[in-house]
Design an enzyme around this catalytic site. Structure first.
Site, PDB file in Angstrom:
ATOM      1  N   ASP A 164     -25.830  -9.476  37.765  1.00  0.00           N
ATOM      2  CA  ASP A 164     -24.715  -8.759  36.766  1.00  0.00           C
ATOM      3  C   ASP A 164     -23.526  -9.282  37.318  1.00  0.00           C
ATOM      4  O   ASP A 164     -22.547  -8.437  37.992  1.00  0.00           O
ATOM      5  CB  ASP A 164     -24.364  -7.092  37.060  1.00  0.00           C
ATOM      6  CG  ASP A 164     -23.638  -6.951  36.335  1.00  0.00           C
ATOM      7  OD1 ASP A 164     -22.958  -7.232  34.863  1.00  0.00           O
ATOM      8  OD2 ASP A 164     -23.588  -5.201  35.680  1.00  0.00           O
TER       9      ASP A 164
ATOM     10  N   ALA B  72     -25.013  -8.126  43.109  1.00  0.00           N
ATOM     11  CA  ALA B  72     -23.278  -7.394  42.838  1.00  0.00           C
ATOM     12  C   ALA B  72     -24.005  -6.046  42.145  1.00  0.00           C
ATOM     13  O   ALA B  72     -23.999  -5.977  41.217  1.00  0.00           O
ATOM     14  CB  ALA B  72     -23.112  -8.380  42.233  1.00  0.00           C
TER      15      ALA B  72
ATOM     16  N   PRO C 265     -23.399   0.242  41.743  1.00  0.00           N
ATOM     17  CA  PRO C 265     -23.230   1.736  42.189  1.00  0.00           C
ATOM     18  C   PRO C 265     -24.260   1.900  41.813  1.00  0.00           C
ATOM     19  O   PRO C 265     -24.860   3.705  42.131  1.00  0.00           O
ATOM     20  CB  PRO C 265     -21.616   2.113  41.238  1.00  0.00           C
ATOM     21  CG  PRO C 265     -21.673   1.933  39.514  1.00  0.00           C
ATOM     22  CD  PRO C 265     -21.496   0.158  40.139  1.00  0.00           C
ATOM     23  N   GLY C 266     -25.142   1.506  41.366  1.00  0.00           N
ATOM     24  CA  GLY C 266     -26.556   1.551  41.105  1.00  0.00           C
ATOM     25  C   GLY C 266     -27.320   1.433  39.714  1.00  0.00           C
ATOM     26  O   GLY C 266     -28.675   1.849  39.860  1.00  0.00           O
ATOM     27  N   GLY C 267     -26.555   1.843  38.450  1.00  0.00           N
ATOM     28  CA  GLY C 267     -27.466   1.412  37.523  1.00  0.00           C
ATOM     29  C   GLY C 267     -28.753   1.101  37.399  1.00  0.00           C
ATOM     30  O   GLY C 267     -29.251   1.326  36.513  1.00  0.00           O
ATOM     31  N   LYS C 268     -28.274  -0.268  37.852  1.00  0.00           N
ATOM     32  CA  LYS C 268     -29.674  -1.179  37.023  1.00  0.00           C
ATOM     33  C   LYS C 268     -30.351  -1.347  38.780  1.00  0.00           C
ATOM     34  O   LYS C 268     -31.296  -1.497  37.798  1.00  0.00           O
ATOM     35  CB  LYS C 268     -29.019  -2.958  37.219  1.00  0.00           C
ATOM     36  CG  LYS C 268     -27.651  -2.843  36.421  1.00  0.00           C
ATOM     37  CD  LYS C 268     -27.339  -4.244  35.939  1.00  0.00           C
ATOM     38  CE  LYS C 268     -26.143  -4.274  34.146  1.00  0.00           C
ATOM     39  NZ  LYS C 268     -25.369  -3.492  35.040  1.00  0.00           N
TER      40      LYS C 268
ATOM     41  N   CYS D 238     -20.249  -7.572  31.787  1.00  0.00           N
ATOM     42  CA  CYS D 238     -20.114  -6.914  30.688  1.00  0.00           C
ATOM     43  C   CYS D 238     -18.721  -7.350  30.003  1.00  0.00           C
ATOM     44  O   CYS D 238     -17.644  -7.071  30.058  1.00  0.00           O
ATOM     45  CB  CYS D 238     -19.539  -5.449  31.656  1.00  0.00           C
ATOM     46  SG  CYS D 238     -18.541  -5.546  32.730  1.00  0.00           S
TER      47      CYS D 238
END
Lengths: 331, 172
Positions: A204, A136, A139-142, A257
């Site tokens: 996440d 999941a 948008p790619g932060g992790k 979150c």
């Protein structure tokens, strides 16, 4: 075990008063009283109302010195402050122009990301050369943070089901100069990846976003208890599937979150009921208050192990609300 | 050669490797970080990726098990229907960072010119540059030597081919 009681909230007079004072739904106020007690709940709600500044992650894949990046942004009028939890994470206390419009952003020198979100990757602690799955992931932060800690070595399998979100994910992977990622368009629950092949897994999980109320106040009155119930069922399925990706001895982070115990400790408890291969490892972060997981909520007792999980709040750690739990697949 | 219509499929491909090599030759550049060249076909479009051997192998294994690959390693560029190669921003970043592109094919933009360029606008240069080949693709950098995108020279103008502003101009 019957967990129905968890979703049956009796609303007290105190909760009604709080809901009027702070502008949130009474059932949420009641749950916050359960979480923080009458003494702590106001501190939490005041911190939520005050909000927290946006934050950025310095991309050490391409930035030699984060100090130089900070100086460069400060010359443009930004006011920047280092995070205590993530050394290359910075709060931006003042933005003379939008953080997304600077040339430094376009060059991939930083990613706009919550400190709580960054902390979940720090907890996962991916190592160079490993094989890691980020589920999941848009948008790619992790994904891009994992690549940063792996110094663009090894491999990351990054999965999302939504085509539009995938386009954003890929754009961010390219902007951040990440080279070690395979992106799959797939539903995690149906993906045909070989089980037991990953050193680490990041989940996440999709959630109600209750931890994001510091940024989005509308979440005080747009979610119902039924949303929590439905979401927790889905999260449990995702967690059990994600866990199978791990090698024996491998570790995963289950994060949301959300600060809702229904989406966090409850999900972990039910997962522990489903498999005896899962172990909850103590999750702690240097510089954080390290608030432990909740072991009892609304009269429902969770597994003792969930106290090893970590909670981040705006009033304790100056972050968005976040839940991070480190899990290990037994050898 | 025109790219044939194919369903979404990743392959190790000579066609992509040739297109990439040919483009690099045209700008006197070389890329040292491309262990395997992969092509991803989608309809009549083809994207060209560079990947490390192990990553390429994993991608192929995943595809063999029925998964749809969306991206792998580093996007080097894409081939249009007429066989023209459009270099990626990532390729430009790599070439500039590694200093493996001839200075004759690099243009430095200063201040407002650089800003205009990353807004995707054509930039009027103060002085005409002496280019051997009108219309040739050039790497565009700023005064700090940071890669801003690819452009084409037309007299005193630089026309953006692709610039880093496109990262945020993307629309959902």
């Amino acid at each position: 075990m019957n967990y129905d009681r968890l979703f049956n909230i009796r609303i007290s007079e105190e909760a009604v008063k709080l809901s009027r004072r702070f502008g949130l739904l009474p059932y949420m106020a009641e749950r916050y009283i359960m979480m923080f007690g009458l003494d702590g709940v106001e501190e939490f709600l005041r911190a939520v109302h005050n909000g927290i500044p946006r934050s950025i992650r310095c991309n050490k894949l391409v930035v030699k010195s984060c100090g130089d990046l900070v100086s460069r942004l400060e010359e443009k009028g930004f006011k920047i402050r280092q995070s205590k939890i993530v050394p290359y994470g910075y709060y931006v206390d003042y933005e003379p122009v939008s953080l997304g419009s600077t040339v430094e952003h376009l060059l991939g020198y930083y990613f706009i990301q919550g400190i709580g979100s960054m902390a979940s990757v720090v907890a996962l602690s991916p190592q160079p050369g490993e094989l890691v799955a980020d589920l999941a992931s848009a948008p790619g932060g992790k994904t891009t943070h994992i690549a940063q800690l792996m110094n663009n070595t090894g491999g990351i399998l990054s999965i999302d089901v939504d085509a539009r979100r995938l386009a954003k994910l890929v754009s961010n992977i390219e902007r951040m100069h990440v080279r070690n990622v395979i992106v799959l368009m797939a539903d995690i629950l149906n993906v045909k990846v070989n089980e037991g092949s990953f050193d680490r897994v990041m989940l996440d999980a999709p959630c109600t976003g209750e931890g994001l109320i510091v940024y989005k106040k509308e979440r005080f009155f747009t979610r119902t208890i039924d949303d929590l119930r439905k979401m927790s069922e889905y999260q449990l399925k995702l967690l059990l599937k994600a866990f199978k990706f791990l090698k024996p001895g491998g570790t995963m982070v289950y994060a949301t979150c959300s600060i809702a115990p229904e989406e966090n400790e409850f999900v972990i408890t039910r997962a522990l009921d489903e498999t005896d291969e899962m172990e909850v490892i103590e999750t702690s972060l240097d510089g954080a208050k390290n608030v432990p997981g909740i072991t009892e909520f609304n009269g429902v007792r969770f597994k003792d192990e969930v106290k090893n999980c970590l909670r981040l709040y705006p009033h304790t750690d100056s972050t968005e609300g976040f839940f991070i739990c480190l899990l290990k697949r037994k050898e | 050669m025109p790219v044939e219509e194919k369903r979404v499929r990743l392959t190790v491909c000579k066609e992509g490797e040739r297109a990439l090599d040919s483009f690099l030759k045209s700008i006197d550049a070389y890329n040292k970080n491309c262990a395997v060249v992969l092509c991803l076909f989608s309809g009549k479009k083809m994207k060209v990726y560079c990947a490390q051997q192990s990553l390429a192998q994993l991608a192929m294994t995943l595809q063999d098990s029925g998964e749809i690959i969306y991206h792998v390693g580093m996007l080097a560029g894409s081939l249009n229907e007429r066989g023209g190669f459009l270099p990626s921003l990532e390729l430009g970043w790599e070439l500039i960072k590694a200093n493996t592109i001839s200075g004759r094919n690099v243009v430095v933009l200063e201040g407002d010119e650089a800003k205009e360029f990353i807004f995707g606008r054509t930039v009027e240069l103060v002085s005409e540059m002496n280019w051997e080949e009108e219309g040739k693709t050039v790497a565009v950098i700023n005064e700090q030597g940071e890669f801003l995108g690819w452009g084409k020279i037309r007299g005193k103008r630089i026309i953006p081919v692709v610039d880093i502003g496109s990262y945020v101009r993307y629309k959902d």
